[in-house]
Design a protein around this motif. Structure first.
Motif, PDB file in Angstrom:
ATOM      1  N   VAL A 224      92.909  96.316 179.333  1.00  0.00           N
ATOM      2  CA  VAL A 224      93.676  95.806 178.197  1.00  0.00           C
ATOM      3  C   VAL A 224      92.716  95.401 177.084  1.00  0.00           C
ATOM      4  CG1 VAL A 224      95.336  94.074 177.406  1.00  0.00           C
ATOM      5  CG2 VAL A 224      95.526  95.023 179.716  1.00  0.00           C
ATOM      6  N   ASP A 225      92.625  96.252 176.042  1.00  0.00           N
ATOM      7  CA  ASP A 225      91.709  96.011 174.926  1.00  0.00           C
ATOM      8  C   ASP A 225      90.342  95.575 175.449  1.00  0.00           C
ATOM      9  OD1 ASP A 225      92.179  96.509 172.154  1.00  0.00           O
ATOM     10  OD2 ASP A 225      91.756  94.425 171.711  1.00  0.00           O
ATOM     11  N   ALA A 226      89.856  96.340 176.401  1.00  0.00           N
ATOM     12  CA  ALA A 226      88.734  95.887 177.219  1.00  0.00           C
ATOM     13  C   ALA A 226      87.476  96.714 177.019  1.00  0.00           C
ATOM     14  CB  ALA A 226      89.130  95.944 178.696  1.00  0.00           C
ATOM     15  N   ASP A 227      86.362  96.105 177.390  1.00  0.00           N
ATOM     16  CA  ASP A 227      85.132  96.843 177.597  1.00  0.00           C
ATOM     17  C   ASP A 227      85.236  97.573 178.933  1.00  0.00           C
ATOM     18  OD1 ASP A 227      83.199  95.653 175.401  1.00  0.00           O
ATOM     19  OD2 ASP A 227      84.317  93.980 176.256  1.00  0.00           O
ATOM     20  N   VAL A 228      84.533  98.683 179.055  1.00  0.00           N
ATOM     21  CA  VAL A 228      84.458  99.384 180.335  1.00  0.00           C
ATOM     22  C   VAL A 228      83.002  99.414 180.769  1.00  0.00           C
ATOM     23  CG1 VAL A 228      86.510 100.787 179.891  1.00  0.00           C
ATOM     24  CG2 VAL A 228      84.267 101.665 179.224  1.00  0.00           C
ATOM     25  N   PRO A 229      82.748  99.372 182.080  1.00  0.00           N
ATOM     26  CA  PRO A 229      81.361  99.362 182.531  1.00  0.00           C
ATOM     27  C   PRO A 229      80.693 100.718 182.357  1.00  0.00           C
ATOM     28  CG  PRO A 229      82.842  99.484 184.414  1.00  0.00           C
ATOM     29  CD  PRO A 229      83.708  99.292 183.204  1.00  0.00           C
ATOM     30  N   VAL A 230      79.422 100.668 182.018  1.00  0.00           N
ATOM     31  CA  VAL A 230      78.568 101.858 181.958  1.00  0.00           C
ATOM     32  C   VAL A 230      77.385 101.571 182.871  1.00  0.00           C
ATOM     33  CG1 VAL A 230      77.125 103.320 180.506  1.00  0.00           C
ATOM     34  CG2 VAL A 230      79.291 102.401 179.607  1.00  0.00           C
ATOM     35  N   ASP A 231      77.120 102.455 183.809  1.00  0.00           N
ATOM     36  CA  ASP A 231      76.063 102.211 184.781  1.00  0.00           C
ATOM     37  C   ASP A 231      74.744 101.889 184.097  1.00  0.00           C
ATOM     38  OD1 ASP A 231      75.116 102.169 187.528  1.00  0.00           O
ATOM     39  OD2 ASP A 231      74.026 104.010 187.033  1.00  0.00           O
ATOM     40  N   GLY A 232      74.145 100.758 184.472  1.00  0.00           N
ATOM     41  CA  GLY A 232      72.868 100.342 183.923  1.00  0.00           C
ATOM     42  C   GLY A 232      72.941  99.608 182.602  1.00  0.00           C
ATOM     43  N   GLU A 233      74.162  99.491 182.039  1.00  0.00           N
ATOM     44  CA  GLU A 233      74.335  98.796 180.765  1.00  0.00           C
ATOM     45  C   GLU A 233      75.081  97.479 180.985  1.00  0.00           C
ATOM     46  OE1 GLU A 233      73.128  99.737 177.866  1.00  0.00           O
ATOM     47  OE2 GLU A 233      72.354 101.663 178.565  1.00  0.00           O
ATOM     48  N   SER A 234      74.807  96.503 180.146  1.00  0.00           N
ATOM     49  CA  SER A 234      75.472  95.206 180.229  1.00  0.00           C
ATOM     50  C   SER A 234      76.535  95.082 179.148  1.00  0.00           C
ATOM     51  CB  SER A 234      74.457  94.075 180.061  1.00  0.00           C
ATOM     52  OG  SER A 234      73.945  94.071 178.733  1.00  0.00           O
ATOM     53  N   PHE A 235      77.268  93.997 179.170  1.00  0.00           N
ATOM     54  CA  PHE A 235      78.231  93.710 178.105  1.00  0.00           C
ATOM     55  C   PHE A 235      77.522  93.653 176.757  1.00  0.00           C
ATOM     56  CE2 PHE A 235      80.143  90.505 175.311  1.00  0.00           C
ATOM     57  CZ  PHE A 235      81.460  90.936 175.224  1.00  0.00           C
ATOM     58  N   VAL A 236      76.406  92.924 176.689  1.00  0.00           N
ATOM     59  CA  VAL A 236      75.739  92.760 175.387  1.00  0.00           C
ATOM     60  C   VAL A 236      75.069  94.043 174.914  1.00  0.00           C
ATOM     61  CG1 VAL A 236      75.444  90.262 175.597  1.00  0.00           C
ATOM     62  CG2 VAL A 236      73.653  91.780 176.446  1.00  0.00           C
ATOM     63  N   SER A 237      74.572  94.858 175.840  1.00  0.00           N
ATOM     64  CA  SER A 237      73.886  96.080 175.420  1.00  0.00           C
ATOM     65  C   SER A 237      74.860  97.110 174.866  1.00  0.00           C
ATOM     66  CB  SER A 237      73.087  96.689 176.574  1.00  0.00           C
ATOM     67  OG  SER A 237      73.937  97.150 177.608  1.00  0.00           O
ATOM     68  N   GLY A 238      76.131  97.007 175.258  1.00  0.00           N
ATOM     69  CA  GLY A 238      77.116  97.957 174.784  1.00  0.00           C
ATOM     70  C   GLY A 238      77.996  97.434 173.669  1.00  0.00           C
ATOM     71  N   TRP A 239      77.661  96.265 173.134  1.00  0.00           N
ATOM     72  CA  TRP A 239      78.517  95.611 172.139  1.00  0.00           C
ATOM     73  C   TRP A 239      77.775  95.490 170.821  1.00  0.00           C
ATOM     74  CZ3 TRP A 239      80.065  90.155 170.734  1.00  0.00           C
ATOM     75  CH2 TRP A 239      81.432  90.078 170.395  1.00  0.00           C
ATOM     76  N   PRO A 240      78.406  95.804 169.684  1.00  0.00           N
ATOM     77  CA  PRO A 240      77.701  95.738 168.394  1.00  0.00           C
ATOM     78  C   PRO A 240      77.104  94.372 168.090  1.00  0.00           C
ATOM     79  CG  PRO A 240      79.764  96.928 168.150  1.00  0.00           C
ATOM     80  CD  PRO A 240      79.767  96.357 169.535  1.00  0.00           C
ATOM     81  N   GLY A 241      77.766  93.302 168.533  1.00  0.00           N
ATOM     82  CA  GLY A 241      77.254  91.954 168.283  1.00  0.00           C
ATOM     83  C   GLY A 241      76.454  91.396 169.431  1.00  0.00           C
ATOM     84  N   GLY A 242      75.908  92.267 170.266  1.00  0.00           N
ATOM     85  CA  GLY A 242      75.227  91.826 171.478  1.00  0.00           C
ATOM     86  C   GLY A 242      74.044  90.908 171.230  1.00  0.00           C
ATOM     87  N   ALA A 243      73.256  91.182 170.215  1.00  0.00           N
ATOM     88  CA  ALA A 243      72.080  90.351 169.937  1.00  0.00           C
ATOM     89  C   ALA A 243      72.496  88.930 169.573  1.00  0.00           C
ATOM     90  CB  ALA A 243      71.255  90.972 168.812  1.00  0.00           C
ATOM     91  N   GLU A 244      73.581  88.802 168.811  1.00  0.00           N
ATOM     92  CA  GLU A 244      74.078  87.469 168.451  1.00  0.00           C
ATOM     93  C   GLU A 244      74.595  86.725 169.682  1.00  0.00           C
ATOM     94  OE1 GLU A 244      74.738  90.250 166.889  1.00  0.00           O
ATOM     95  OE2 GLU A 244      74.081  89.953 164.804  1.00  0.00           O
ATOM     96  N   VAL A 245      75.237  87.465 170.607  1.00  0.00           N
ATOM     97  CA  VAL A 245      75.718  86.834 171.839  1.00  0.00           C
ATOM     98  C   VAL A 245      74.543  86.327 172.661  1.00  0.00           C
ATOM     99  CG1 VAL A 245      76.937  87.212 174.023  1.00  0.00           C
ATOM    100  CG2 VAL A 245      77.828  88.211 171.903  1.00  0.00           C
ATOM    101  N   GLU A 246      73.508  87.134 172.805  1.00  0.00           N
ATOM    102  CA  GLU A 246      72.333  86.706 173.568  1.00  0.00           C
ATOM    103  C   GLU A 246      71.695  85.472 172.940  1.00  0.00           C
ATOM    104  OE1 GLU A 246      69.982  89.922 175.906  1.00  0.00           O
ATOM    105  OE2 GLU A 246      70.311  90.715 173.878  1.00  0.00           O
ATOM    106  N   ALA A 247      71.599  85.440 171.625  1.00  0.00           N
ATOM    107  CA  ALA A 247      71.024  84.285 170.952  1.00  0.00           C
ATOM    108  C   ALA A 247      71.880  83.045 171.173  1.00  0.00           C
ATOM    109  CB  ALA A 247      70.887  84.568 169.459  1.00  0.00           C
ATOM    110  N   SER A 248      73.188  83.213 171.147  1.00  0.00           N
ATOM    111  CA  SER A 248      74.089  82.085 171.377  1.00  0.00           C
ATOM    112  C   SER A 248      73.968  81.557 172.792  1.00  0.00           C
ATOM    113  CB  SER A 248      75.529  82.526 171.085  1.00  0.00           C
ATOM    114  OG  SER A 248      76.429  81.469 171.288  1.00  0.00           O
TER     115      SER A 248
END
Length: 233
Positions: free
Chosen positions: A99-123
């Motif tokens: 449901v309006d969701a991310d899907v897993p990619v082998d070897g990838e994380s939520f932040v690595s597959g998300w456009p705002g991932g760097a901001e999430v990691e910093a937060s």
């Protein structure tokens, strides 16, 4: 009737599914909303949780309750552990719904597959290893009224950071699973690229809802009806 296992996205607990669960139960379905480790009423038992902890939470809930004909539903972030759990529960699975969701990619994380991932990691780094909970501003433009926004914000808890930075582990392509992707149109007209690629497989289908990213609050009855239809397919 199938067994619906409902997994909420980041910051939320099983409570987020209350209205959807009530609608599905009224229609005769068995419904099992989950709270993942480190969130909501489980906040004090898993702030250390990693992504595989959340995968185990889902698999354990299915196996411990000996559920079959499972319609496994993941919202937003939860699509990542749900997608991994779906292949682990084997023939217990009837269908997986993102449901309006991310899907897993082998070897990838939520932040690595998300456009705002760097901001999430910093937060996460700035907030003791957790992603701070939602604010009212985060919910703007998503088809929610003030009461619904207040409910989401009041119920949100910090999200365990490692669940967002650890990589997914898949044994095979998710394209082999019977799956439905539900796109909430106020949050953008197209699924994310990884989901769009999976939707090229014959076993995947795309459905839409004319609402925002949190349809369990903005359109719970419509979402319940959609899920019931998926379960009956």
């Amino acid at each position: 009737m199938g067994n619906f296992v409902l997994v909420p996205g980041a910051w939320l607990g099983a409570w987020a599914w209350d209205t959807v669960a009530a609608e599905l139960r009224a229609a005769g379905h068995d419904v099992h909303p989950l709270t993942l480790s480190g969130l909501a009423e489980r906040r004090d038992t898993g702030s250390w949780a990693g992504q595989q902890t959340h995968v185990h939470d889902i698999v354990d809930a299915v196996e411990r309750r000996d559920l079959h004909d499972v319609v496994l539903v993941g919202h937003s972030y939860a699509g990542i552990p749900v997608g991994q759990a779906a292949e682990l529960i084997g023939d217990r699975l009837a269908r997986v719904v993102f449901v309006d969701a991310d899907v897993p990619v082998d070897g990838e994380s939520f932040v690595s597959g998300w456009p705002g991932g760097a901001e999430v990691e910093a937060s996460i780094a700035a907030n003791g290893g957790s992603w701070p909970p939602l604010t009212a501003a985060d919910c703007a433009g998503q088809g929610l009224d003030e009461e619904q926004i207040a409910r989401i914000v009041a119920g949100s808890t910090p999200h365990p950071g490692a669940t967002l930075t650890e990589p997914a582990v898949l044994a095979r392509s998710l394209g082999e699973l019977p799956a439905v992707y539900v796109k909430c149109l106020l949050d953008g007209p197209e699924p994310p690229p990884a989901a769009a690629a999976l939707l090229q497989h014959d076993s995947w289908a795309l459905l839409t809802l004319d609402t925002g990213h949190w349809p369990m609050f903005s359109r719970p009855r419509e979402l319940a009806a959609l899920l019931a239809g998926v379960g009956a397919a």
